[in-house]
Enzyme design. Structure first.
Site, PDB file in Angstrom:
ATOM      1  N   ARG A  40       0.814  -1.218   0.000  1.00  3.99           N
ATOM      2  CA  ARG A  40       0.000   0.000   0.000  1.00  3.99           C
ATOM      3  C   ARG A  40       0.845   1.265   0.000  1.00  3.99           C
ATOM      4  NH1 ARG A  40      -4.930  -2.029   3.941  1.00  3.99           N
ATOM      5  NH2 ARG A  40      -6.141  -2.921   2.232  1.00  3.99           N
ATOM      6  N   LYS A 203     -20.662 -15.454   1.680  1.00  7.97           N
ATOM      7  CA  LYS A 203     -22.058 -15.163   1.999  1.00  7.97           C
ATOM      8  C   LYS A 203     -22.783 -14.430   0.891  1.00  7.97           C
ATOM      9  CE  LYS A 203     -21.875 -15.230   6.966  1.00  7.97           C
ATOM     10  NZ  LYS A 203     -21.810 -14.427   8.177  1.00  7.97           N
ATOM     11  N   GLY A 356     -11.131  -8.262  -0.832  1.00 12.23           N
ATOM     12  CA  GLY A 356      -9.900  -8.566  -0.128  1.00 12.23           C
ATOM     13  C   GLY A 356      -9.402  -9.977  -0.367  1.00 12.23           C
ATOM     14  N   GLY A 379     -14.172  -3.238   0.714  1.00 10.51           N
ATOM     15  CA  GLY A 379     -15.521  -2.710   0.939  1.00 10.51           C
ATOM     16  C   GLY A 379     -15.883  -1.604  -0.035  1.00 10.51           C
TER      17      GLY A 379
END
Ligand code: ADP
Ligand code: MG
Length: 401
Positions: A40, A203, A356, A379
């Site tokens: 990052r 999910k 991720g 996200g």
């Protein structure tokens, strides 16, 4: 809406001006508090180079981890990041042990053209996550203009990502942010067709909005991961001990009905009595899942047909692993998808990986550089694909002309 970027700034907007730059330096710290993965930090360098070359005085801020209670916690200090950044930039990086206030302001005033300063963890201030107006104003004192290069935090309206952006002008996107918006944005707005989406992961509940948003846009939506099991159960198939979300069955059934032929479920599955029982893994047709076993990956026939779909597409967006990719042999489906994506990229297809775990799977397969774009924001990229407005992006100046 296109956003103005650091590359659009005129020389006079850079030279001698303090650039308050929100970056994503939320890196893992390992032994002795050293940065154990600097991906990052490296990703922010192109934006920093533009600012440094232009003679701006660079003031960096970022969050790191989740310090409790909005107060300083030495476990989450950004000091080791300043050290690593200094090595990467090959020039001194000053570190300010406070986030805002008199000391921080004085540190920004002490900078010369092209100098770099890193502020302490934004989450050491309780107002950060509350998007507190006073904290935003305190941040605004640390720069003459604002740059946001932290796409992964853009879905949160925090003081350093949103509040301060309204107080400084210009407020522009960094190059990493720009790349994210360009790839994700053009995939959604004007995809080259066929446009194929692959969705997996654990999910269905976390991805339902993405499915809803993508269905009208894609030519095919290929389903994998545990999510497939909820769909299976919803259409009346035996799912054994697979991970199924019982409270989502109705919704899944309605989606299958509505989506018609665009939504494609795996036609075979790799099953086993448990994740630990990899040696007993075997492939079955979707209507042959044993009552005592769980689907832990898409089956080999499905992986091959998904790979063919990818290779005939012009745009592919992938979110969510096809199976329990952390544990062999249930990583097979995910690997085949990653390889097909890499091959498709080489043929001119635009390939985008978001999420991720999906990004980690592609990294692990050594194929990250073979994709058109691997999103850095888990996200944030999901919310973008859902068609939501990201507050940290909305607050930046629009591109005019
Ligand atoms: P991403 O982070 O890419 O958005 P998710 O967090 O939604 O992906 O899902 C990743 C997780 O899904 C992984 O931990 C993986 O083990 C799990 N998973 C995928 N397929 C299955 C399955 N069939 N059964 C149980 N877990 C699964
Ligand atoms: Mg995940």
């Amino acid at each position: 809406m296109l956003k103005r970027t650091v590359a659009d700034l005129a020389p006079a907007e850079l030279k001698g001006k303090r650039a308050l730059v929100r970056v994503d330096f939320n890196v893992p710290l390992g032994e002795g508090g050293r940065v154990s993965d600097d991906t990052r930090i490296r990703a922010a360098i192109p934006t920093l180079q533009v600012l440094i070359k232009g003679g701006a005085r660079v003031v960096l801020c970022s969050h790191l981890g989740r310090p409790k209670g909005g107060k300083p916690d030495p476990k989450y200090t950004l000091a080791p990041v300043a050290e690593r950044l200094q090595e990467l930039l090959k020039k001194p990086v000053a570190f300010c042990p406070t986030v805002v206030g008199a000391e921080a302001e004085a540190a920004t005033r002490a900078l010369g053209d092209g100098d770099v300063l890193l502020l302490e963890n934004t989450r050491f201030e309780g107002g950060e996550e509350k998007n507190d107006a006073a904290l935003s104003a305190a941040f605004a004192k640390l720069g003459d203009f604002y740059v946001n290069d932290a796409f992964g935090s853009a879905h949160r309206a925090h003081a350093s990502t949103e509040g301060v952006a309204h107080l400084l002008s210009p407020a522009v996107a960094g190059l990493l942010m720009q790349k994210e918006l360009e790839y994700l944005g053009s995939a959604l707005d004007k995809p080259k067709r066929p446009f194929v989406a692959i969705l997996g992961g654990s999910k269905i509940s976390g991805k339902i909005d993405v499915i809803e948003a993508l269905l009208p846009k894609v030519d095919a939506l290929l389903v994998g991961g545990a999510m497939a099991c909820t769909f299976y159960k919803a259409v009346g198939l035996e799912t054994g001990t697979s991970l199924v979300e019982p409270d989502r069955l109705e919704m899944a059934a309605a989606l299958v009905e509505r989506a018609g032929t665009v939504l494609i479920l795996p036609h075979d599955a790799t099953v086993a009595p448990s994740i630990a029982d990899g040696a007993k893994a075997h492939a079955v047709r979707k209507d042959e899942i044993p009552a005592t076993e769980a689907m832990l990956d898409i089956g080999p026939d499905t992986a091959a047909s998904y790979a063919r779909a990818i290779l005939s597409a012009k745009t592919v967006v992938w979110n969510g692993p096809m199976g329990v990719f952390e544990t062999a042999p249930f990583d097979a489906g995910t690997k085949i998808i990653a390889q097909a994506m890499a091959q498709a990229t080489a043929q001119g297809c635009i390939t985008i990986v978001g999420g991720g775990d999906s990004a980690a799977a592609v990294e692990e397969a050594g194929l990250a550089s073979k994709m058109s774009h691997v999103s850095t924001g888990g996200g944030a990229s999901l919310e973008f694909l859902e068609g939501k407005v990201l507050p940290g992006v909305a607050a930046l100046d629009n591109h005019t002309g």
